[in-house]
Design an enzyme around this catalytic site. Structure first.
Site, PDB file in Angstrom:
ATOM      1  CB  CYS A 146      -0.882  -0.013   1.247  1.00 18.43           C
ATOM      2  SG  CYS A 146      -1.655   1.565   1.576  1.00 18.43           S
ATOM      3  CB  CYS A 152      -2.219   4.927   6.766  1.00 14.15           C
ATOM      4  SG  CYS A 152      -3.537   3.932   7.405  1.00 14.15           S
ATOM      5  CB  CYS A 167      -2.359  -2.216   7.055  1.00 11.61           C
ATOM      6  SG  CYS A 167      -4.059  -2.159   6.575  1.00 11.61           S
ATOM      7  CB  CYS A 201      -7.979   1.167   2.313  1.00 11.02           C
ATOM      8  SG  CYS A 201      -7.614   0.176   3.747  1.00 11.02           S
ATOM      9  CD  GLN A 236     -17.708  -8.251  16.379  1.00 14.80           C
ATOM     10  OE1 GLN A 236     -16.585  -7.887  16.041  1.00 14.80           O
ATOM     11  NE2 GLN A 236     -18.015  -8.549  17.629  1.00 14.80           N
ATOM     12  CE1 TYR A 264     -19.205  -4.361  29.084  1.00 14.08           C
ATOM     13  CE2 TYR A 264     -19.417  -6.704  29.547  1.00 14.08           C
ATOM     14  CZ  TYR A 264     -19.038  -5.443  29.936  1.00 14.08           C
ATOM     15  OH  TYR A 264     -18.486  -5.255  31.183  1.00 14.08           O
ATOM     16  CD  GLU A 302     -24.492  -1.922  23.607  1.00 13.58           C
ATOM     17  OE1 GLU A 302     -23.761  -2.919  23.488  1.00 13.58           O
ATOM     18  OE2 GLU A 302     -24.066  -0.747  23.611  1.00 13.58           O
ATOM     19  CG  ASP A 341     -18.160  -9.137  22.200  1.00 13.29           C
ATOM     20  OD1 ASP A 341     -16.944  -8.873  22.254  1.00 13.29           O
ATOM     21  OD2 ASP A 341     -18.808  -9.113  21.136  1.00 13.29           O
ATOM     22  CB  CYS A 385     -11.499  -6.848  20.322  1.00 10.87           C
ATOM     23  SG  CYS A 385     -12.076  -5.511  21.346  1.00 10.87           S
TER      24      CYS A 385
HETATM   25  N1  SAH Z   1     -21.540  -8.293  21.166  1.00 10.84           N
HETATM   26  C1  SAH Z   1     -21.719  -7.273  20.188  1.00 10.84           C
HETATM   27  C2  SAH Z   1     -21.052  -5.958  20.546  1.00 10.84           C
HETATM   28  C3  SAH Z   1     -19.623  -6.021  21.026  1.00 10.84           C
HETATM   29  S1  SAH Z   1     -18.758  -4.482  21.077  1.00 10.84           S
HETATM   30  C4  SAH Z   1     -21.303  -7.747  18.814  1.00 10.84           C
HETATM   31  O1  SAH Z   1     -20.678  -8.781  18.663  1.00 10.84           O
HETATM   32  O2  SAH Z   1     -21.612  -7.051  17.835  1.00 10.84           O
HETATM   33  C5  SAH Z   1     -18.922  -3.982  22.713  1.00 10.84           C
HETATM   34  C6  SAH Z   1     -20.255  -3.345  23.032  1.00 10.84           C
HETATM   35  O3  SAH Z   1     -20.234  -3.000  24.425  1.00 10.84           O
HETATM   36  C7  SAH Z   1     -20.584  -2.064  22.280  1.00 10.84           C
HETATM   37  O4  SAH Z   1     -21.849  -2.218  21.656  1.00 10.84           O
HETATM   38  C8  SAH Z   1     -20.639  -0.989  23.375  1.00 10.84           C
HETATM   39  O5  SAH Z   1     -21.640  -0.006  23.139  1.00 10.84           O
HETATM   40  C9  SAH Z   1     -20.987  -1.814  24.592  1.00 10.84           C
HETATM   41  N2  SAH Z   1     -20.591  -1.278  25.908  1.00 10.84           N
HETATM   42  C10 SAH Z   1     -19.496  -0.528  26.222  1.00 10.84           C
HETATM   43  N3  SAH Z   1     -19.443  -0.313  27.541  1.00 10.84           N
HETATM   44  C11 SAH Z   1     -20.518  -0.935  28.100  1.00 10.84           C
HETATM   45  C12 SAH Z   1     -20.998  -1.056  29.434  1.00 10.84           C
HETATM   46  N4  SAH Z   1     -20.355  -0.509  30.460  1.00 10.84           N
HETATM   47  N5  SAH Z   1     -22.129  -1.770  29.636  1.00 10.84           N
HETATM   48  C13 SAH Z   1     -22.799  -2.341  28.591  1.00 10.84           C
HETATM   49  N6  SAH Z   1     -22.380  -2.245  27.297  1.00 10.84           N
HETATM   50  C14 SAH Z   1     -21.259  -1.546  27.055  1.00 10.84           C
END
Ligand code: SAH
Length: 417
Positions: free
Chosen positions: A16, A22, A25, A99, A223, A252, A273, A321, A348
């Site tokens: 790239c 940037c 990557c 990109c 995602q 989450y 969430e 998550d 992540c």
């Molecule tokens: N499980 C989902 C989102 C994961 S990303 C998926 O796979 O798509 C993490 C998420 O946590 C985001 O949507 C964010 O808004 C949320 N988040 C961040 N802090 C939080 C908290 N304190 N309590 C609840 N959710 C939260």
């Protein structure tokens, strides 16, 4: 992942022209199998004290996977408009025409918008002076559905000749299914403001994952790598070994994807969430897919879970998550009090995952049974992991105090942000 690797650039996954400037990557210079091996070693280094790390799940075709693209606009010294991304840690825009990891349709749309700006007399926004209208463009592509959302992030709700602008854009790109004006009038590094005005189409896109259809609004988390998301969720649900009788918590939960994926294998799904728009999407997604055993709540996962400990809705399986900063002490303490038989942690950031696994296993009620890295972000230095924790005994302890090194906890928490 600060490892010294001596491969020559020509052997890399792709080339790239703005790779250095940037910085997104940072692993593009490595062939893909070497990237995977490096991520595997990274996760092993952080997590193999907990359990054996299974081989990383990589992609067959690791280029152009990103379904969400953000572009920022600026003028060059000779008044030409450029679009691209901020150079890491600066306000300087690195011009990016195409990109290697972004969806190619999204990049083409951004190039077209850039070309339309002069004839519509739309000035790009200057972060320092606060002058100008167009701050960012965000494009989201439903990889399976083909639906495309364009979000014009403006410093004001007024876009002169907006109908003609949308018409001109759609003439070049009839594949665009919705156009949204997002108002961001604050001095902030956040891309999106709070207000959305739909200029064309329904104001959201839909995409399918694992046979379910999901609605995605401009501000909801989704995602970025759809191909790997299906594998991520399928693996997480496999780890949970659901029998169809469990109440599960999807903490989450974003737009409810994991909980809804698991709903047919569970008795009841509870999702929580923080983002209200995402929860609204999650509720609609349940209806849209005729899933009637799932309910979603807006709130902090920790506060919500603490409240659950005193209720009759105690989950037997918890999916969690959290964002890169990891989970909270309140959340994890409440989960341990509820004593689900399994916890599936999707992360992540392996550093905060290691910290949180230490916390969750510190009193001996839970042990880490499995852990697998998933390459959600080829060419970058990021890696996703799934860990399965299993309860050791059948007794649920009511009062639990944990003696984890909290200084360590808060240090990694601030690093993870
Ligand atoms: N499980 C989902 C989102 C994961 S990303 C998926 O796979 O798509 C993490 C998420 O946590 C985001 O949507 C964010 O808004 C949320 N988040 C961040 N802090 C939080 C908290 N304190 N309590 C609840 N959710 C939260």
């Amino acid at each position: 992942m600060k490892e010294q690797v001596s491969e020559k650039k020509t052997e890399g996954m792709a080339h790239c022209p703005v790779e250095k400037k940037c910085g997104g990557c940072s692993q593009l210079f490595l062939p893909y199998d070497k990237q995977l091996a490096k991520k595997q070693r990274w996760v092993e280094g952080l997590l193999s004290d907990f359990c054996k790390i299974e081989p990383i799940l990589g992609m067959k075709d690791p280029l152009h996977y990103r379904n969400k693209v953000n572009a920022t606009f600026a003028y060059t010294k000779d008044k030409k408009i450029i679009s691209g991304i901020y150079q890491e840690g600066t306000h300087r825009v690195v011009p990016v025409d195409s990109c290697m990891i972004e969806d190619e349709r999204a990049d083409a749309i951004i190039r077209t918008i850039r070309g339309l700006l002069p004839s519509f007399r739309i000035k790009t926004y200057d972060e320092d002076t606060g002058y100008g209208l167009l701050r960012h463009v965000m494009v989201r592509v439903g990889k399976k559905s083909g639906q495309i959302m364009v979000v014009l992030v403006l410093s004001s709700p007024i876009l002169p000749s907006k109908n003609n602008f949308v018409k001109a854009l759609r003439k070049e790109h009839p594949e665009i299914t919705t156009v949204i004006l997002n108002v961001n009038d604050k001095k902030t590094t956040m891309v999106l403001g709070e207000r959305n005005i739909t200029l064309y189409g329904p104001g959201f896109i839909e995409d399918t994952l694992g046979g379910l259809t999901f609605r995605i609004s401009p501000g909801s988390f989704y995602q970025v790598n759809s191909v790997q998301t299906e594998r991520l969720y399928a693996t997480a649900i496999d780890f949970a070994a659901l029998t169809g009788k469990e109440t599960i918590l999807d903490a989450y939960c974003g737009i409810g994807t994991i909980g809804l994926f698991a709903a047919s294998k569970a008795a009841h799904v509870i999702g929580v969430e923080l983002n209200g728009a995402a929860v609204a999407d999650a509720r609609i997604n349940a209806k849209r897919n005729r899933i009637d055993n799932a309910e979603f709540f807006v709130g902090d996962a920790g506060d919500f879970c603490r409240m659950l400990t005193g209720s009759t809705m105690v989950p037997e399986v918890v999916f969690m998550d959290p964002p890169r900063s990891g989970s909270s002490e309140t959340f994890m303490r409440s989960v341990i009090t509820m004593a689900p038989k399994r916890i599936v942690y999707i992360s992540c950031n392996p550093q905060t995952l290691a910290r949180d696994l230490k916390y969750l296993t510190s009193k001996g009620q839970y042990t880490v049974k499995r852990c697998v890295p998933v390459d959600m972000f080829p060419a970058t230095e990021h890696v996703e992991s799934i860990a399965l924790l299993q309860r050791m005994s059948n007794t649920r302890s009511k009062e639990i105090t944990l003696d984890v090194d909290m200084e360590d906890y808060h240090r990694i928490k601030s690093e993870g942000r």
